[in-house]
Design a protein around this motif. Structure first.
Motif, PDB file in Angstrom:
ATOM      1  N   GLY A 209       0.803  -1.207   0.000  1.00 48.44           N
ATOM      2  CA  GLY A 209       0.000   0.000   0.000  1.00 48.44           C
ATOM      3  C   GLY A 209       0.837   1.257   0.000  1.00 48.44           C
ATOM      4  N   PHE A 210       2.130   1.124  -0.234  1.00 45.60           N
ATOM      5  CA  PHE A 210       2.952   2.332  -0.362  1.00 45.60           C
ATOM      6  C   PHE A 210       3.760   2.192  -1.656  1.00 45.60           C
ATOM      7  CE2 PHE A 210       2.622   1.517   4.174  1.00 45.60           C
ATOM      8  CZ  PHE A 210       2.240   2.725   4.684  1.00 45.60           C
ATOM      9  N   ALA A 211       3.166   2.514  -2.769  1.00 44.24           N
ATOM     10  CA  ALA A 211       3.872   2.283  -4.020  1.00 44.24           C
ATOM     11  C   ALA A 211       5.055   3.231  -4.148  1.00 44.24           C
ATOM     12  CB  ALA A 211       2.945   2.436  -5.206  1.00 44.24           C
TER      13      ALA A 211
ATOM     14  N   ARG B 119       4.335   4.436  10.415  1.00 46.30           N
ATOM     15  CA  ARG B 119       3.430   4.428   9.266  1.00 46.30           C
ATOM     16  C   ARG B 119       3.148   3.000   8.813  1.00 46.30           C
ATOM     17  NH1 ARG B 119       4.952   8.335   4.541  1.00 46.30           N
ATOM     18  NH2 ARG B 119       2.891   7.644   3.907  1.00 46.30           N
TER      19      ARG B 119
ATOM     20  N   ARG C  78      -0.938   0.375   8.898  1.00 52.01           N
ATOM     21  CA  ARG C  78      -1.610  -0.211   7.741  1.00 52.01           C
ATOM     22  C   ARG C  78      -1.804  -1.704   7.896  1.00 52.01           C
ATOM     23  NH1 ARG C  78      -1.194   2.240   2.931  1.00 52.01           N
ATOM     24  NH2 ARG C  78      -1.397   4.473   3.148  1.00 52.01           N
ATOM     25  N   PRO C  79      -2.947  -2.226   7.423  1.00 56.89           N
ATOM     26  CA  PRO C  79      -3.083  -3.683   7.443  1.00 56.89           C
ATOM     27  C   PRO C  79      -2.130  -4.309   6.430  1.00 56.89           C
ATOM     28  CG  PRO C  79      -5.075  -2.645   6.557  1.00 56.89           C
ATOM     29  CD  PRO C  79      -4.111  -1.550   6.856  1.00 56.89           C
ATOM     30  N   GLY C  80      -1.970  -5.602   6.539  1.00 59.52           N
ATOM     31  CA  GLY C  80      -1.095  -6.316   5.627  1.00 59.52           C
ATOM     32  C   GLY C  80       0.059  -6.909   6.398  1.00 59.52           C
TER      33      GLY C  80
ATOM     34  N   ASP D 234      -0.917  11.879   7.026  1.00 59.05           N
ATOM     35  CA  ASP D 234       0.348  11.172   6.870  1.00 59.05           C
ATOM     36  C   ASP D 234       0.231   9.874   6.081  1.00 59.05           C
ATOM     37  OD1 ASP D 234      -1.042   9.813   8.751  1.00 59.05           O
ATOM     38  OD2 ASP D 234       0.449  10.000  10.349  1.00 59.05           O
ATOM     39  N   SER D 235      -0.973   9.538   5.619  1.00 54.84           N
ATOM     40  CA  SER D 235      -1.085   8.352   4.774  1.00 54.84           C
ATOM     41  C   SER D 235      -1.010   8.707   3.301  1.00 54.84           C
ATOM     42  CB  SER D 235      -2.410   7.632   5.030  1.00 54.84           C
ATOM     43  OG  SER D 235      -2.548   7.365   6.385  1.00 54.84           O
ATOM     44  N   PHE D 236      -0.843   9.993   3.027  1.00 59.27           N
ATOM     45  CA  PHE D 236      -0.830  10.411   1.626  1.00 59.27           C
ATOM     46  C   PHE D 236       0.339   9.766   0.902  1.00 59.27           C
ATOM     47  CE2 PHE D 236       0.558  13.493  -1.671  1.00 59.27           C
ATOM     48  CZ  PHE D 236      -0.535  13.360  -2.513  1.00 59.27           C
ATOM     49  N   ASN D 237       0.003   9.136  -0.236  1.00 51.87           N
ATOM     50  CA  ASN D 237       1.017   8.448  -1.007  1.00 51.87           C
ATOM     51  C   ASN D 237       0.613   8.474  -2.451  1.00 51.87           C
ATOM     52  OD1 ASN D 237       3.433   7.020  -0.537  1.00 51.87           O
ATOM     53  ND2 ASN D 237       2.392   6.086   1.198  1.00 51.87           N
ATOM     54  N   VAL D 238       1.546   8.726  -3.297  1.00 47.50           N
ATOM     55  CA  VAL D 238       1.180   8.766  -4.703  1.00 47.50           C
ATOM     56  C   VAL D 238       2.391   8.287  -5.505  1.00 47.50           C
ATOM     57  CG1 VAL D 238       1.779  11.215  -4.758  1.00 47.50           C
ATOM     58  CG2 VAL D 238       0.361  10.298  -6.557  1.00 47.50           C
TER      59      VAL D 238
ATOM     60  N   ALA E 247      -5.923  -7.318   2.230  1.00 45.87           N
ATOM     61  CA  ALA E 247      -4.530  -7.610   2.546  1.00 45.87           C
ATOM     62  C   ALA E 247      -4.368  -8.976   3.199  1.00 45.87           C
ATOM     63  CB  ALA E 247      -3.954  -6.532   3.453  1.00 45.87           C
TER      64      ALA E 247
ATOM     65  N   GLU F  45      -4.209   0.795  -3.975  1.00 46.89           N
ATOM     66  CA  GLU F  45      -2.850   0.330  -3.717  1.00 46.89           C
ATOM     67  C   GLU F  45      -2.094   1.276  -2.797  1.00 46.89           C
ATOM     68  OE1 GLU F  45      -1.071  -2.285  -4.637  1.00 46.89           O
ATOM     69  OE2 GLU F  45      -2.778  -3.280  -5.609  1.00 46.89           O
ATOM     70  N   GLU F  46      -2.297   2.564  -3.005  1.00 47.20           N
ATOM     71  CA  GLU F  46      -1.475   3.537  -2.313  1.00 47.20           C
ATOM     72  C   GLU F  46      -1.985   3.897  -0.931  1.00 47.20           C
ATOM     73  OE1 GLU F  46       1.346   4.867  -3.367  1.00 47.20           O
ATOM     74  OE2 GLU F  46       1.276   3.646  -5.179  1.00 47.20           O
ATOM     75  N   MET F  47      -3.305   4.039  -0.831  1.00 43.66           N
ATOM     76  CA  MET F  47      -3.814   4.571   0.440  1.00 43.66           C
ATOM     77  C   MET F  47      -4.903   3.731   1.081  1.00 43.66           C
ATOM     78  SD  MET F  47      -3.685   8.652   0.090  1.00 43.66           S
ATOM     79  CE  MET F  47      -3.764   8.992  -1.624  1.00 43.66           C
ATOM     80  N   PHE F  48      -5.102   2.536   0.528  1.00 43.35           N
ATOM     81  CA  PHE F  48      -6.121   1.669   1.101  1.00 43.35           C
ATOM     82  C   PHE F  48      -7.517   2.298   1.108  1.00 43.35           C
ATOM     83  CE2 PHE F  48      -5.353  -2.492   2.891  1.00 43.35           C
ATOM     84  CZ  PHE F  48      -4.059  -2.682   2.452  1.00 43.35           C
TER      85      PHE F  48
END
Ligand SMILES: Nc1ncnc2c1ncn2[C@@H]1O[C@H](COP(=O)(O)OP(=O)(O)OP(=O)(O)O)[C@@H](O)[C@H]1O
Ligand SMILES: Nc1ncnc2c1ncn2[C@@H]1O[C@H](COP(=O)(O)OP(=O)(O)OP(=O)(O)O)[C@@H](O)[C@H]1O
Ligand SMILES: Cc1ncc(C[n+]2csc(CCO)c2C)c(N)n1
Ligand SMILES: [Mg+2]
Ligand SMILES: [Mg+2]
Lengths: 547, 318, 286, 286
Positions: free
Chosen positions: A327-329, A505, A509-511, B17-21, B215, B264-267
């Motif tokens: 979940g963190f590409a 972080r 997250r799950p996983g 803080d979960s921001f992801n791209v 997941a 994928e990035e941020m659920f």
């Protein structure tokens, strides 16, 4: 004249640093807390909060847990100081750095490790300690044994053994000589480090939340709750003020303890003896502490970091190198985060050391004027405050002060090492002061009559002691910065994450991969820190050979 | 781009803080528009809101992303945002009711649901609970772990859900706690230390997200009747130095590529219904059709009171 | 010009201990003044005042023509005074070797390394501990430590050296030799010195003039070879010892010694010298 | 029974310094042995071995009939040896006052408070520092500190006391009085003692027997009143001083002193005694 100016300048530099990076942010928050929207003083909240029973339950709970944590740390830390810093045996250096690892582990990770250990299905589940105050206390001891051991050991290794020999030949048993001769000499270091531990314990956040029994919580959790959940700065300010009272009270106490007992000691090059059979008692206590309280949770952590779907393996570590996590590409990888952490921690260490050395010199200087002496004690108290103030207060404080004043500053990433330096400063100052205070002023006098200027006396007489203590302090400071989470999380820019933030972080997250990777990253953090600490030990003045 | 006119070329965004791209998307955006993106992230959605409020007089960002549906009304009341002027398309379904001026653009959504350990219930030969009320049934005594609503955002969502769906939520919580429900301090604590499926824990029911099962490859599933909505929004600050850039950024967040990267990035789930979900999501992480939907105005009016009441109730229960 | 002038110096320790109450003292250039005094009389304190380690409440101190202490001036700090001091308790620097302890003052004076090494080697040679140059100072015997402290000061050639019982831990033979050597070195370099000792023969070997610290002041007894025993008070005579005649009562006689009580003090003589109760006259010789 | 028996003791310091190479020594019950020796010869080391502060590589030590060190036994720890030691450099406890320093050994021996106070007062009285009882030990003069160290050991009445130059920092008069007092106390209590000093007259005042530490061993010279100067080697004679006759060459004559080089050592006499180059015979008297 020049020397006066020198001390004044040193003091000014440090005070400016503390004012900008501590007093201003925290002051800004407190001012918001005690003024109403129109900017007028409003202390009503103080009255309201202080007359609530819950407030005093919180105070009581904080006090109880912190005292127990401190007591445990001191009881295990003193024998460990002896074994680790006063005796010689194969593997001592390894053991020393192992005991120091807890210091850098992020508290959330320690929470996981302790719960894995104490949980109903864990190896120590039968003790029934999961989610009790005792679990929190055990974790506090886990974190802080090494702090006591290191601070006390740092002084202990330099004590002149001949005073104890005199006591022994006057008929004192080992135990009596320890209690009547060694202990008084160590009291300043014990007091200083116990004061630190007490403050760490009374401001513990994640530990209390993760491991503690549900209940009213502590001052720190309440500050978080009031700030984070309610943005109720006024109530938060009251609890912050209570924390400050805590700090002042504990500093006052330890100062009194050490003021009466600080005497010039004839410090020596470190002396160590081979471990002998007579050391069985401290050795047993130390081994128990190291194995059960420190190693077991860490081994549990290691074990869980190695767990894979089918048994054990290095999968999580491999993932750390290749993936930013499920979940963190994009974003930061563990390797990058580690690099950032190390760079930031190095910067922070340099800043901390400069400020700490100046401060501890200013504080331990012998002054005649009673006003100056009072000033020294005030300063000594003031520098402890960063420890007792909640990291949310500091974090938000940075925002409403420095960040608001110049946003580009926080985006430049410069604030992170500075904030970490403020957090680490009390610890480092406290580790230097007992050693400096113990340097016999007659040594400085001997140097002066041989023609050494004050600067030279500083460099050649205090210098070697500072250097040795600084070696220890640099290791501590580096690892504190490496593991710092609270203030960093508020200030680090998203592109420049540190390893502890990365770990938290991942844990958010799950996983299965994320969890495993977080634990693996914590293990890596511990290893890096212990290497840094080992290196810190190696900084020491060698006995100079005449050439 | 003109190098001397730096401010108008940079877009500064505050995110949670979960921001992801993915890097490629950002690069593409920066190349297309000539803007450079800088992000700051103070913490979770609550922290973003608090920061904005603290910086009210002197905001240092152009745009904000990551305000959730419970924080949204509070932020709107602060009058810090301006109209974003972005074409929302299907996302318009998720706008905040009181947001009549188009201040907050919905970007992604999800649900907070009770998750269960499928294998545990099979082994125990016990029918899984189906509703919120079931959780107080003695048959499920000591099986549920939730999180503290005062410091955890799923916890808050769950409290709001109970307050919305139950007539007497205090009574419900009393029963819940009496029935051995555990309140963990954070989501990771509950999920990684107490949940049977992902740890050595003791609780086969855990408060988590509708996306979580994706997941876990089918080992867990959601209890759909307990699900409650979560939406995350973006907005442009009134005092933005670069409002154009901020608008372009929000358009970027609503682009198909970004929306497709969300799971994928941020659920989280895209607000654009045309975007397809990944395979595991299709299989394990479907959204509940009829989630508990709170009235956000009521939530924003009562949030603090609820949290205080809850705290009192919880502390007295121990 | 006088090397040292001390005028009406008063010193009271912070605990209220009035130690010096009006000390006057002059030391001519190149002169060595031997100072005797009972234990606790203030000899070390006097040296500390001159060295600038203790500031007098009143009085003036002048070293090599420069006033270092005066009633309403800030005292000159120790390192700017052209004098050094051999401490009674050595005060070696534990983190330096023997040679580096001796080199300390030369480093402070920025003497070039080559010359420094030579001078350190010479100084160690003089106090007969060349072979200990690389030793840690924690591994020395008491007398060796004292010799390091001595070498450390002799090596730097200041205008004035203050010696505080520098030979007290040495055996007799070595002491006599070093006393001569110290005198030779001091005289050769034209240094002036104050030499505190509790050994009157050491004082007369070494010093040009003798003074006594008593009751908070300094009593100048004049040149050491012109001492007139008949002029001395009882207490001073007891410090100098072996001077003049005293009578007393034998109080104890054993196989090995005879004890005579002389004006409330004891002198011990070897062998049988009478019997209990006898009044005897004992000839004391230097 | 002998108070102390030391047999074939070898001690090498960790730095390879071979200090004791086969020491044999016997101390009869109630006897006082005076030990002389050059600086660095190993006197303090010998006392440290007996006190149990340094463990010999080889050899046996027996104190009051109990074997404390033997080749294949664990050495008895210092506090279980019936002996105490007055250190050369005092080693006072910096956290305690003068009186509390003196009381230390009594506390360790669990002497009741009332008796303890009385004995401490007596001991302080004997060393003439009663008025300093409540002082911090950091505020003492060198001689006062040494007297505290002495009182601290005398007060506890062990079977054996090891004195390491206990009077070296005191003025002559006090030294003679204390030497007599020490002997009296030690004899009264039937204590045995080894008394290291570099002052031969102190040794003969105090000790029943004299020994010399040289070349890593102890040389017993027999009862102090029966010393035969003609039997002594040059090096021992120089330690004892003033014994026998030596001849040498006058090397320097000044107004105040005459220097005679005697078998590579110097002796200093007062006044003119010949001219440079003359061969003179100097009569040394005790
Ligand atoms: N800790 C030590 N390590 C190594 N060598 C030492 C140590 N202590 C003393 N020595 C050496 O051992 C020898 C004997 O020392 P000791 O202190 O016994 O001499 P001493 O006879 O007491 O001399 P003094 O009269 O000068 O006190 C000396 O040469 C000294 O340098
Ligand atoms: N730091 C101090 N504070 C208070 N009193 C002190 C201090 N140092 C010394 N004294 C006292 O001052 C007096 C003089 O001490 P000083 O050290 O000058 O004596 P001294 O003549 O050198 O004696 P000694 O021959 O024993 O070394 C003594 O009575 C001593 O107790
Ligand atoms: C109870 C307790 N919790 C955490 C730490 C870890 N720690 C090490 S340094 C520091 C302060 C700045 O980060 C903290 C919190 C501790 N020592 N004691
Ligand atoms: Mg003195
Ligand atoms: Mg010695």
């Amino acid at each position: 004249m020049l020397t006066r100016f020198g001390w004044g300048a040193a003091l000014a530099v440090v005070l400016t640093f503390l004012t900008i990076f501590f007093a201003w942010p925290v002051g800004a928050m407190l001012v918001r807390g005690i003024t109403d929207d129109a900017g007028n003083l409003n202390l009503n909240t103080f009255g309201d909060v202080l007359t609530t029973g819950r407030t005093w339950a919180i105070v009581g709970h904080t006090l109880t847990m912190a005292s127990l944590g401190t007591l445990g740390s001191v009881l295990f830390g003193i024998p460990a100081a002896y074994i680790l810093y006063r005796t010689d045996f194969v593997g001592r250096n390894v053991l020393r750095s192992v005991t120091l690892i807890p210091f850098v582990l992020p508290t959330v990770v320690v929470g996981v490790a302790f719960r894995a250990l104490l949980g109903t299905n864990g190896p120590l589940g039968f003790l029934g300690l999961d989610q009790t105050t005792w679990a929190v206390v055990a974790a506090m001891v886990f974190f802080n044994i090494s702090l006591i051991a290191r601070q006390v050991g740092g002084l202990w290794q330099m004590l002149d053994p001949r005073t104890v020999e005199a006591a022994r030949s006057l008929g004192a048993s080992r135990a009596r000589a320890f209690c009547t001769i060694t202990l008084p000499a160590l009291t300043p270091a014990i007091g200083a480090s116990a004061g630190l531990v007490f403050l760490y314990c009374s401001t513990a956040y994640s530990l209390v939340r993760t491991l503690g029994s549900p209940g009213v919580g502590t001052l720190e959790t309440e500050v978080f709750r009031q700030t984070q959940a309610f943005l109720d700065l006024r109530t938060a300010a009251v609890f912050s003020a209570l924390q400050v009272v805590f700090v002042l009270a504990s500093v006052w106490l330890t100062q009194r303890l050490s003021h009466r007992t600080t005497t010039a000691l004839r410090l020596q090059q470190p002396r160590r003896q081979k471990l002998s059979r007579a050391d069985w008692l401290p050795l047993t206590i130390t081994l128990f502490a190291v194995i059960v309280i420190i190693l077991w949770p860490m081994v549990t952590l290691l074990e869980r970091s190695l767990a894979t779907d089918d048994g054990y393996g290095l999968d999580n570590y491999r993932l750390l190198l290749t993936s930013p996590g499920t979940g963190f590409a994009g974003g930061t990888t563990a390797a990058q985060a580690l690099e950032h952490s190390v760079k930031i921690a190095l910067d922070a260490t340099v800043i901390t050391l400069v400020a700490a050395i100046l401060l501890s010199l200013v504080i331990t200087r012998q002054v005649k004027h009673p006003g100056l002496a009072r000033g020294q004690r005030l300063l000594d108290t003031f520098i402890m405050l960063p420890m007792g103030v909640s990291s949310v207060t500091i974090g938000f404080g940075f925002l409403v002060s420095l960040h608001a004043w110049n946003p580009s500053l926080s985006q430049s990433g410069m604030l992170v090492p500075l904030a970490q330096a403020v957090v680490a400063l009390p610890l480092v100052v406290r580790s230097l002061i007992p050693v400096l205070a113990a340097v016999d002023p007659k040594q400085r006098q001997a140097a002066a009559v041989l023609g050494a200027s004050p600067a030279r006396v500083l460099a050649t007489i205090d210098g070697p002691y500072i250097l040795r203590a600084v070696g220890l302090a640099a290791g501590l400071s580096f690892s504190v910065s490496l593991g710092e989470f609270g203030a960093t999380s508020f200030l680090a820019s998203p592109e420049y994450q540190t390893l502890p933030i990365y770990i938290v972080r991942l844990l958010g997250r799950p996983g299965a991969d994320n969890f495993g990777m977080a634990l693996a990253a914590a293990v890596v953090l511990g290893i890096v820190a212990s290497i840094a600490l080992l290196l810190g030990e190696r900084i020491r003045p060698r006995l100079r050979r005449f050439t | 781009p003109d190098a001397t006119d730096d401010a108008s070329q940079t877009v500064t965004v505050m995110t949670h803080d979960s921001f992801n791209v993915p890097e490629e998307l950002v690069t593409a955006f920066e190349e297309d528009t000539g803007y450079t993106i800088t992000t700051t992230s103070p913490g979770d959605a609550g922290a973003v809101l608090n920061q904005l409020i603290l910086q009210q007089d002197n905001p240092t960002v152009d745009a904000v992303y990551g305000i959730d549906n419970y924080s949204a009304p509070t932020l709107l009341e602060e009058n810090m945002l301006t109209t974003h002027d972005v074409e929302l398309g299907g996302a318009a379904d998720y706008t905040v009711g009181t947001d009549t001026d188009g201040h907050l653009a919905p970007i992604d959504r999800g649900q907070v649901c009770v998750n269960m350990d499928n294998a545990w219930f099979e082994d125990a030969d016990l029918a899984p609970p189906e509703t919120l009320a079931d959780l107080t049934d003695p048959a499920y005594e000591g099986l549920f772990v939730t999180t503290d609503p005062t410091v955890s955002s799923p916890g808050l969502a769950f409290l709001v859900a109970t307050a919305t769906a139950q007539d007497d939520w205090q009574g419900y919580w009393q029963d819940l706690l009496d029935n051995g429900a555990k309140v963990a301090s954070s989501w990771s604590d509950a999920y990684y230390s107490d949940f049977t499926s992902t740890s050595d824990g003791e609780y086969p029911l855990v408060l988590s997200y509708s996306s979580s099962p994706s997941a876990e490859e089918g080992r867990t599933s959601t209890i759909t009747a307990t699900c409650t909505d979560q939406v995350e929004y973006a907005g442009v600050l009134e005092e933005a130095a670069n409002p154009e850039g901020a608008k372009a950024f929000i358009e970027f967040l609503l682009s198909t590529e970004f929306q497709a990267s969300l799971p994928e990035e941020m659920f989280m789930y895209p607000v654009d219904d045309d975007v397809e979900l990944p395979g595991e999501w299709e299989q394990y992480a479907q959204l509940a059709d009829d989630p508990i939907s709170a009235d956000l105005t009521v939530v924003s009016e009562n949030r603090d009171a609820w949290l205080n009441e809850w705290t009192e109730l919880y502390e007295n229960a121990n | 010009m006088n090397a040292i002038e001390v005028t009406n110096v008063h010193l009271t320790y912070p605990n209220g201990n009035r130690v010096l109450t009006g000390v006057d003292l002059e030391l001519a250039d190149g002169e060595i003044l031997g100072v005797l005094g009972a234990s606790g009389s203030g000899k070390s304190t006097l040296l500390r005042v001159i060295a600038g380690l203790q500031h007098p409440q009143r009085g003036t101190v002048t070293i090599a023509g420069k006033t270092t202490d005066d009633d309403d001036r800030r005292p000159t700090p120790p390192h700017l005074r052209d004098c050094t001091m051999v401490f009674q308790d050595a005060q070696l620097f534990p983190h330096r070797t023997v040679a580096d302890n001796v080199a300390y003052g030369l480093e402070a004076a920025k003497v070039p390394a080559v010359e420094r090494r030579r001078r350190v080697a010479d100084a160690l040679d003089m106090v007969q501990i060349s072979e200990l140059a690389d030793r840690a100072v924690t591994e020395l015997s008491g007398g060796q430590a004292q010799r390091v402290a001595l070498a450390r000061c002799l090596v730097i050639n200041p205008s004035v050296i203050l010696f505080d019982e520098p030979l007290s831990a040495l055996d007799r033979g070595l002491r006599q030799r070093l006393a001569v050597d110290i005198r030779r070195v001091v005289k050769e370099t034209g240094t002036s010195a104050i030499y505190v000792t509790h050994d009157p023969s050491e004082a007369s070997t070494l010093a040009d003039r003798i003074a006594v610290v008593e009751n908070g002041t300094v009593l100048d007894l004049g040149p050491s070879n012109q001492l007139d025993p008949s002029q001395l008070s009882d207490s001073v005579a007891s410090l100098l010892g072996d001077v003049g005649e005293v009578s007393g009562v034998v109080t104890a006689v054993t196989e090995d010694s005879t004890t005579v009580e002389v004006v409330d003090r004891y002198i011990v003589l070897a062998g049988r010298q009478g019997s209990v109760g006898d009044t005897v006259t004992v000839k004391l010789t230097r």
